[in-house]
Enzyme design. Structure first.
Site, short mmCIF file in Angstrom:
data_model
loop_
_atom_site.label_atom_id
_atom_site.label_comp_id
_atom_site.label_asym_id
_atom_site.label_seq_id
_atom_site.Cartn_x
_atom_site.Cartn_y
_atom_site.Cartn_z
N HIS A 1 18.66 42.44 73.67
CA HIS A 1 19.94 42.66 74.34
C HIS A 1 20.42 44.09 74.11
O HIS A 1 20.95 44.75 75.01
CB HIS A 1 20.95 41.66 73.80
CG HIS A 1 22.34 41.82 74.32
ND1 HIS A 1 23.33 42.40 73.57
CD2 HIS A 1 22.90 41.51 75.52
CE1 HIS A 1 24.45 42.42 74.26
NE2 HIS A 1 24.23 41.89 75.45
N GLU B 1 18.48 46.40 76.34
CA GLU B 1 18.97 46.25 77.73
C GLU B 1 20.22 47.09 77.97
O GLU B 1 20.41 47.66 79.05
CB GLU B 1 19.23 44.77 78.02
CG GLU B 1 19.82 44.48 79.39
CD GLU B 1 21.14 43.73 79.31
OE1 GLU B 1 22.11 44.17 79.95
OE2 GLU B 1 21.18 42.71 78.59
N HIS B 2 21.07 47.21 76.97
CA HIS B 2 22.25 48.08 77.06
C HIS B 2 21.88 49.55 76.91
O HIS B 2 22.32 50.41 77.67
CB HIS B 2 23.25 47.71 75.97
CG HIS B 2 24.13 46.55 76.30
ND1 HIS B 2 25.50 46.62 76.31
CD2 HIS B 2 23.82 45.27 76.66
CE1 HIS B 2 26.01 45.44 76.64
NE2 HIS B 2 25.01 44.61 76.85
N GLU C 1 31.53 43.08 71.85
CA GLU C 1 31.09 41.94 72.67
C GLU C 1 30.98 40.68 71.81
O GLU C 1 31.36 39.58 72.24
CB GLU C 1 29.75 42.25 73.33
CG GLU C 1 29.24 41.16 74.26
CD GLU C 1 27.93 41.50 74.93
OE1 GLU C 1 27.39 40.64 75.65
OE2 GLU C 1 27.43 42.63 74.74
#
Length: 427
Positions: free
Chosen positions: A54, A57-58, A134
């Site tokens: 993740h 991906e950012h 997040e």
């Protein structure tokens, strides 16, 4: 004839380095979607790197060897398209929907982001802070918080039970060395599927993919993927500052590759897949006990999870649980009516046919089918298998998977004194 024409429009090429290009030509559309999917997700991470898929991906959007983060944002806006990126347990996806004349520019942008990220230390430090925020958002969202707590209990000591976004302990450790090492191993060409749908030329996309990824090294990357053994937890988490209580009722379910997946999806639809479903009608419409209630499934390559979910007042949680269990017992003991099954089939088939009009839906479907099944599955094949499902199939499925000792329950809220024992989950 229509089915044959559709198959003729789908083409697949596997390059020598293992990268797969699969396309579906839709010459009547002015839109086109191109995407790059990676056969790696949070399931493939070691525990100490939980969340790094993740994070990557950012982080790839923070700049490449050719583009700054601002360049990426400006170019995306100039293309006028919709850029989507996401991380799941078993894959990571990047896609861009544009007009057909911009497909080469779109692929150049996406492939640059995926294959040549800069991973500057200062950028990674900023993204760590973003993802820690997040994680705090999840902690402040009861439905998501319960899902993460429940997954951890349902898949104990297994990557499927860990949060996709990582934890406050792991994310700060993702420095440039770790991030670059994991990216090189996970984003190797043999782990990549390039998929596109719309008014596109297959040969040209193959050429473009070869140009970009021929220089990408194929480092050794064979993470062990242990088959999980689902537990049957009863999890009660008290959080006093919530107005509602949130619950999950779950059991193991057919996997994404199982031949039972079509019957499984129809049973989910009948139980809680829409406003005419049994749970919606019984709990919301007839009694007004919940605003949000339904059923869903998470299907992985080797296991699935059936879930009933609901949000209600704490003093009504017991009644919602009992009504949900009543519907599970009924569907395991009595065949559904022909009318209910027909409605579920019509709903499923309509969803498939409507998806055929969207280049983004079709590109995503091509990629997922390649990653999960290793082949293209024509819509008419799926529809035929849906049509074969009988009421007896659904009852047998429910009896096989919805067993008392396999049922799991989770609840979150101001639940002082609320208790659930195994007898209450009897099927």
């Amino acid at each position: 004839m229509f089915a044959r024409e559709m198959r003729d429009q789908v083409r697949k090429t596997r390059l020598e380095n293992g990268l797969t290009v699969i396309t579906e030509r839709m010459p009547w559309l002015r839109s086109a979607t191109v995407g790059i999917w990676v056969r790696r997700g949070s399931r493939h991470e070691p525990a100490e790197l939980n969340g790094i898929c993740h994070f990557i991906e950012h982080a790839v959007f923070k700049g490449t060897l050719r583009r700054t983060a601002l360049d990426i944002a400006i170019e995306t806006d100039r293309l006028g398209g919709h850029l989507d990126a996401y991380t799941m347990h078993e894959l990571t996806g990047f896609s861009l929907k544009v007009v057909d004349t911009a497909i080469e520019q779109a692929f150049d942008l996406l492939s640059d982001i995926v294959a040549r990220p800069r991973f500057a230390p200062e950028d990674l430090a900023i993204e760590q802070r973003v993802i820690l925020e997040e994680i705090k958002m999840v902690e402040d969202t009861p439905e998501e918080l319960l899902a993460e707590l429940f997954n951890d209990a349902f898949f104990p000591q297994h990557p499927l039970g860990r949060p996709i976004e990582g934890t406050p302990a792991t994310v700060p450790t993702f420095d440039r060395e770790r991030t670059l090492y994991f990216h090189r191993r996970s984003y190797a060409p043999r782990n990549i599927v390039v998929a596109a749908a719309g008014n596109i030329e297959h040969e040209r996309l193959v050429e473009l993919a070869a140009q970009v990824f021929s220089a990408v090294p194929s480092e050794d990357d064979a993470p062990s993927v242990e088959r999980p053994t689902p537990a049957a937890p009863i999890l009660i988490e008290r959080k006093r500052d919530l107005e509602q209580a949130h619950m999950i009722l779950a059991a193991p379910w057919p996997s994404a590759r199982s031949e039972e997946r079509f019957a499984a999806n129809l049973l989910i639809s009948i139980l809680g897949g829409g406003t005419s479903s049994r749970l919606w009608q019984t709990i919301r419409e007839e009694r007004g006990l919940a605003y949000s209630v339904g059923a869903a499934t998470s299907a992985f390559s080797d296991v699935g999870v059936f879930q009933v979910y609901a949000g209600t007042s704490p003093d009504q949680l017991g009644e919602v649980l009992d009504l949900s269990m009543r519907e599970l017992r009924r569907i395991a003991r009595e065949p559904v009516s022909d009318e209910e099954l027909r409605l579920a089939k019509d709903q499923a088939i309509s969803s498939i046919l409507l998806g055929l009009e969207s280049s983004s839906m079709r590109a995503g479907t091509l990629a997922r089918q390649e990653i999960i099944h290793g082949r293209y599955i024509p819509p008419e094949e799926t529809i035929e298998l849906i049509e074969r499902v009988t009421p007896e199939d659904l009852r047998d499925l429910a009896r096989t998977y919805l067993q008392t000792e396999r049922m799991a329950f989770g609840a979150l809220g101001d639940l002082n004194g609320f208790r659930v024992d195994r007898a209450r989950l009897e099927i």
